[in-house]
Design an enzyme around this catalytic site. Sequence first.
Site, PDB file in Angstrom:
ATOM      1  N   CYS A 115       0.792  -1.226   0.000  1.00  0.00           N
ATOM      2  CA  CYS A 115       0.000   0.000   0.000  1.00  0.00           C
ATOM      3  C   CYS A 115       0.817   1.264   0.000  1.00  0.00           C
ATOM      4  CB  CYS A 115      -0.942   0.019   1.199  1.00  0.00           C
ATOM      5  SG  CYS A 115      -0.086   0.253   2.767  1.00  0.00           S
ATOM      6  N   GLY A 116       2.122   1.204   0.184  1.00  0.00           N
ATOM      7  CA  GLY A 116       2.896   2.430   0.160  1.00  0.00           C
ATOM      8  C   GLY A 116       2.704   3.241   1.420  1.00  0.00           C
TER       9      GLY A 116
END
Length: 282
Positions: A115-116
């Site tokens: 997801c960063g």
Amino acid sequence: MGRVTERRRTIRIRDGVVTTRPDTLVAEEPLEIRLNGKPLAITMRTPGDDFALAAGFLVSEGVIGEGSEVQSIVYCAGATSDGVNTYNVVDVKLAPGVVVPDITLERNVYTTSSCGLCGKASLDAVRTTTRHPVADTPPVRVTPELLAALPRRLREAQRVFDRTGGLHAAALFSPEGELVDIREDVGRHNAVDKLVGRALTDGRLPLARSILLVSGRASFELAQKAVMAGIPVLAAVSAPSSLAVDLAAESGLTLVGFLRGASMNVYAGDHRVALDAPVGRS
């Protein structure tokens, strides 16, 4: 030091035939990034290029913008209670005089391989002002034919993917399509940070004459990292998100998605794509 790959026993089923065999998997381990001794973030990554990953992350966060602002990057000795160095904790010490941002809960983020930069307090906290605005001096112009050739060149350069099939890759190309650098990681955002961090330490920021190609989708985080590094063209083999397109349009970034063979979609910054035919409507 953690290894890039690990072996695990697996049961293989092929056409009704069941066998056991070892399988090569990409390694995934946590990396804690500290800034001047204070915890800043934890990311799940593939071990390797950890110093570049930490430096690139700090560029993406707007903490640093050039290599002279970093005094040292080291693994923390005695990272565990029994004094063992796990090589999973990195401390970045800024150069004297460099202002250290306030490390609050808003900035203290946990990032995963998928997801960063998650856990931001608000969208505005992610829209960090870049020190390297996307510019056209001189302008970068690419043809669809050049863009179409890049995924194959990226795939041919992926060494670990051939053994595991489980890594994302990010690569920098010149405007002429020459491969400049490539990094692999279990997290697509980590692969980009490793590229940017290496460019920082080599004194190559801003990357104003570069094309960034990512092996997956173009998320907002990846568009942000491109903008923070001054990269004018971001291409992805999969789809962009709506926020990535919005950021690209606002910042002047050229964003190309669904880059597969001779097909692609240009979502923003089409002035950098040299088209032989006029754009029609369907």
